[in-house]
Every structure is written in structure tokens, then in C-alpha cells.
Design a protein around this motif. Structure first.
Motif, mmCIF file in Angstrom:
data_model
loop_
_atom_site.group_PDB
_atom_site.id
_atom_site.type_symbol
_atom_site.label_atom_id
_atom_site.label_comp_id
_atom_site.label_asym_id
_atom_site.label_seq_id
_atom_site.Cartn_x
_atom_site.Cartn_y
_atom_site.Cartn_z
ATOM 1 N N ASP A 38 0.805 -1.262 0.245
ATOM 2 C CA ASP A 38 0.149 0.149 -0.051
ATOM 3 C C ASP A 38 0.937 1.291 0.172
ATOM 4 O O ASP A 38 1.848 1.266 0.846
ATOM 5 N N GLY A 62 2.841 5.679 2.968
ATOM 6 C CA GLY A 62 2.703 4.274 3.200
ATOM 7 C C GLY A 62 1.861 3.907 4.207
ATOM 8 O O GLY A 62 1.673 4.258 5.375
ATOM 9 N N ASN A 63 0.888 2.863 3.870
ATOM 10 C CA ASN A 63 -0.016 2.235 4.773
ATOM 11 C C ASN A 63 -1.178 3.166 5.247
ATOM 12 O O ASN A 63 -1.766 3.019 6.677
ATOM 13 N N THR A 67 -2.108 -1.650 6.150
ATOM 14 C CA THR A 67 -0.807 -1.866 6.493
ATOM 15 C C THR A 67 -0.429 -2.772 5.370
ATOM 16 O O THR A 67 -0.927 -3.957 4.980
ATOM 17 N N SER A 68 0.832 -2.630 4.918
ATOM 18 C CA SER A 68 1.732 -3.641 3.777
ATOM 19 C C SER A 68 2.273 -4.381 4.742
ATOM 20 O O SER A 68 2.823 -4.088 5.832
ATOM 21 N N GLY A 91 5.038 -6.560 9.086
ATOM 22 C CA GLY A 91 4.685 -5.383 8.424
ATOM 23 C C GLY A 91 5.437 -4.554 7.947
ATOM 24 O O GLY A 91 6.842 -4.551 8.416
ATOM 25 N N SER A 93 6.899 -0.694 5.502
ATOM 26 C CA SER A 93 6.220 0.634 4.841
ATOM 27 C C SER A 93 6.800 0.603 3.504
ATOM 28 O O SER A 93 8.110 0.460 3.282
ATOM 29 N N ASN A 100 8.546 -3.046 10.206
ATOM 30 C CA ASN A 100 8.048 -2.589 11.458
ATOM 31 C C ASN A 100 8.672 -3.560 12.484
ATOM 32 O O ASN A 100 8.771 -4.638 12.307
ATOM 33 N N GLN A 144 -8.426 3.076 8.615
ATOM 34 C CA GLN A 144 -7.384 3.832 7.575
ATOM 35 C C GLN A 144 -6.769 4.686 8.844
ATOM 36 O O GLN A 144 -6.938 4.762 9.885
ATOM 37 N N ASN A 145 -5.822 5.422 8.223
ATOM 38 C CA ASN A 145 -5.157 6.583 9.094
ATOM 39 C C ASN A 145 -6.269 7.726 9.413
ATOM 40 O O ASN A 145 -5.800 8.428 10.310
ATOM 41 N N SER A 362 -3.549 0.254 -3.438
ATOM 42 C CA SER A 362 -3.388 -1.048 -2.529
ATOM 43 C C SER A 362 -3.327 -2.449 -3.259
ATOM 44 O O SER A 362 -4.589 -2.799 -3.898
#
Length: 365
Positions: A38, A62-63, A67-68, A91, A93, A100, A144-145, A362
Motif C-alpha cells: 500500500d 505508506g499504509n 498495513t503493507s 509489516g 512501509s 515494522n 485507515q489513518n 493497494s
């Protein structure tokens, strides 16, 4: 004659090894390689820069939508309805290629093994906390964010080490779930422990959920509602109650929830409780297009203020695996509220407003 030494990142080596094992294990079990990438463009206003300067920022995000990740999951039929299962998942980015959890953590999201059968499912190892998966199901954005995670500063996203988790089979639509993460502190059972219980009821057109979860600090106390889970210096140590659900009417799906986070020994904020509620909807305009709208509200106790988040978004499925998305949102902080519009550091955000727009792609595999 000089020799050339090829150095391979441990994570890359593990992927190669696991992929090789997956190819040779098909006769005994079913192993699946899966993942998601993503990335997109991200604009945020009123960002705090070096030396306290403020301004807008545009980056490759990113993400933002999800989450990628990269992972392996497998199942082996042991007979009599009993199956062995496992998941390994990390995970990362996509905007900078970093994993992560730091270089020492090979599987940052999930690394568990378990059994499943008529009795339900038991998992042992590292996994997402209960809120990570369950709040996702009742959030109109899918966390989402721009979502319920914004006004909880990412508290609902952590993972837990040393965890045992049980998920019951469905009894007429009812499913019970419980988890406990052992703190591993000698002579203490509460220190660093985590856990929770949840009960859901689902039918074809609606779902209701009730959940309680907790995260203790190193002293077995609830000392931080949110912690600094984004910057990674310490995690949240608080209790949480979540009640919510969804209802579907043809192409329209409605979402509603209430959430209370408490930390009776909070030392990093003037407030010890935050009540969040939200309403939202998804509308399937066409089989490919889904429109999203949501409003979130958090009130802090001790007359510390409140915050509102409003967002609109759209998803467009190019295929079953590839999705285009776009979201716009604004956060309004009052009093001591210091939430950033996208989940992140809250430095300099007390009583500040902020806007965000992001769009991206994504792809799942």
C-alpha cells in the motif's frame, strides 16, 4: 584470489527459506504466501517541523489505507476434524522499505501456531491484540489513518507477545473470544500483562460486538491512556470497553460504536478517561465503487476538552486484488486535546486543527 562475500538481510533470508519450505511442504499441508503493498500521495496541513516551525507537508504515504505486509499461513488436516494452523506475518512501509518492529523482530505482526476444530481455535505466540481485528470490523473506514485510530492515537493497533488466544465456534451467530498475554516478570502475574474478552452476534444483515481489553505497564498499573505507541518509546497501559455494530440495508452499510479508555494512574496527561463514539456509512455505488463517510468524537474527563474527526472517502476496485482509494479529513482539537488528523506524534497539536488528503493504490497477493 579475492573472495566476494554476499551478505543477505536476515528477513530476506527467512523469506527465501520459508518460500522454499512452502514449495516442499504441499504434500503434508497447505501453505499460503500472502501479502499486501500500500502506498500513495499524502498531504497534511499544520505540521510541526524542525525548530517548531509549522507548515503543510506532502509525502509518499505508506499504509494510509492498510498495513503493507508479507506472510505465510498454513493448515494441516490431522483427521477427525482437528487441524494444525500457523501464521507468520511481518509489516513494512512501502514508501521507504523499512520493516515494522525494528531489525531484531523478524515477524512484527504475527508469529503463532495453534489448533482448530469443533471446540474452536487456540493460538499460541505473538499476535495482534483483540481490538486490532475487532474494532476494524465496526469502523466504517476499516481503521485507515483517518479513523477511530486517530482519536485513540493508535492504541487499538498494538501486537502482544507471549499470548494465548481462544476463539469459540459460532453458536447460532454468537462467537466468544478471549486472549491473555503473559508479562513474564518473575514473581508477578500482572506486570506487563495484556488481555481481553469479546462477545459478538452476527446475522446476514447485522453484527453487534461487546469487548473489554487491558494493557498493564511494567508495574501492573494503568498509567497511560494511549502511551507513545507510534514513536515506540513505551506502549499504552490502560483499560478499554468497546460496544458497537453494523447494519446492512441493500447497498448501504451503517456503523456505530462507543468506546471508553481509562488509565486511573495516568501520569502523562491531565485526564484519565476518554470516551469516543462514532457513526459512519459505506455505500456501494457500483460493484467497483464504495463511498465512505464517518464522524468521530472524543471527550476527555477533568474538563480537558474534546476532539472531532470528520472524513469522506472512496474505494475503487480495479480487480479483486487491486484497489484505488482516496480520503479527506479534518480534526478539530479543543482544550487539552492534541490528536493529529492522521495517526502519529501529537507534539504541538494541543488545541490545534489539521486537515489531510491522501490517495493511493493497494495491491493484495
Amino acid at each position: 584470489m579475492s573472495k566476494t562475500v554476499l551478505k543477505i538481510n536476515p528477513f530476506v533470508a527467512a523469506i527465501i527459506l520459508a518460500a522454499t519450505c512452502a514449495g516442499t511442504a504441499q504434500a503434508q499441508s497447505n501453505v499460503t504466501i500472502y501479502g499486501r503493498v500500500d502506498a500513495g500521495l499524502d498531504f497534511q496541513s499544520n505540521q510541526v517541523g524542525p525548530n517548531g516551525t509549522r507548515g503543510s507537508a506532502v509525502t509518499i504515504g505508506g499504509n494510509n489505507w492498510g498495513t503493507s505486509m508479507f506472510g505465510f499461513k498454513g493448515v494441516e488436516d490431522l483427521g477427525g476434524g482437528l487441524k494444525a494452523i500457523f501464521t507468520l506475518e511481518n509489516g513494512f512501509s512501502a514508501n521507504n522499505g523499512t520493516t515494522n518492529g525494528g531489525p531484531s523482530r523478524l515477524w512484527s505482526r504475527r508469529s503463532w501456531v495453534g489448533l482448530t476444530g469443533d471446540f474452536g481455535t487456540v493460538k499460541l505466540g505473538r499476535d495482534l491484540t483483540l481490538p486490532s481485528d475487532l474494532v476494524w470490523s465496526i469502523d466504517p473506514t476499516g481503521q485507515q489513518n483517518l479513523s477511530s485510530a486517530t482519536l485513540a492515537k493508535g492504541r487499538n493497533w498494538p501486537q502482544t507477545d507471549n499470548q494465548i488466544q481462544y476463539i469459540s465456534p459460532s453458536f447460532g451467530g454468537f462467537v466468544a473470544q478471549g486472549s491473555y498475554g503473559f508479562g513474564g516478570v518473575p514473581g508477578a502475574t500482572k506486570d506487563k500483562s495484556t488481555g481481553g474478552v469479546a462477545l459478538s452476534y452476527s446475522q446476514s444483515n447485522f453484527t453487534v460486538l461487546a469487548m473489554y481489553d487491558f494493557m498493564n505497564n511494567a508495574n501492573g498499573q494503568y498509567s497511560s491512556l494511549y502511551g507513545d505507541s507510534i514513536n515506540g518509546t513505551y506502549g499504552p497501559s490502560s483499560q478499554e470497553i468497546t460496544i458497537g455494530g453494523t447494519a446492512t440495508f441493500d447497498k448501504l452499510k451503517l456503523f456505530a460504536a462507543w468506546q471508553a479508555i481509562t488509565a486511573s494512574k495516568a501520569v502523562d496527561t491531565p485526564y484519565t478517561r476518554a470516551n469516543q463514539s462514532w457513526l459512519g456509512a459505506n455505500y456501494m455505488l457500483t460493484p467497483a465503487w464504495t463511498l465512505i463517510g464517518a464522524a468521530y468524537y472524543t471527550k476527555l474527563n477533568n474538563d480537558s476538552g474534546n476532539a472531532q474527526l470528520y472524513m469522506l472517502g472512496a474505494n475503487y476496485n480495479l480487480s479483486k486484488r487491486t484497489l484505488l482509494y482516496g480520503s479527506v479529513g479534518t480534526v478539530r482539537n479543543k482544550g487539552q486535546a492534541d490528536f493529529q488528523v492522521e495517526v502519529g506524534s501529537s507534539a504541538g497539536m494541543i488545541a490545534q486543527n489539521q486537515n489531510a488528503i491522501y490517495t493511493g493504490i493497494s495491491h493484495s497477493f
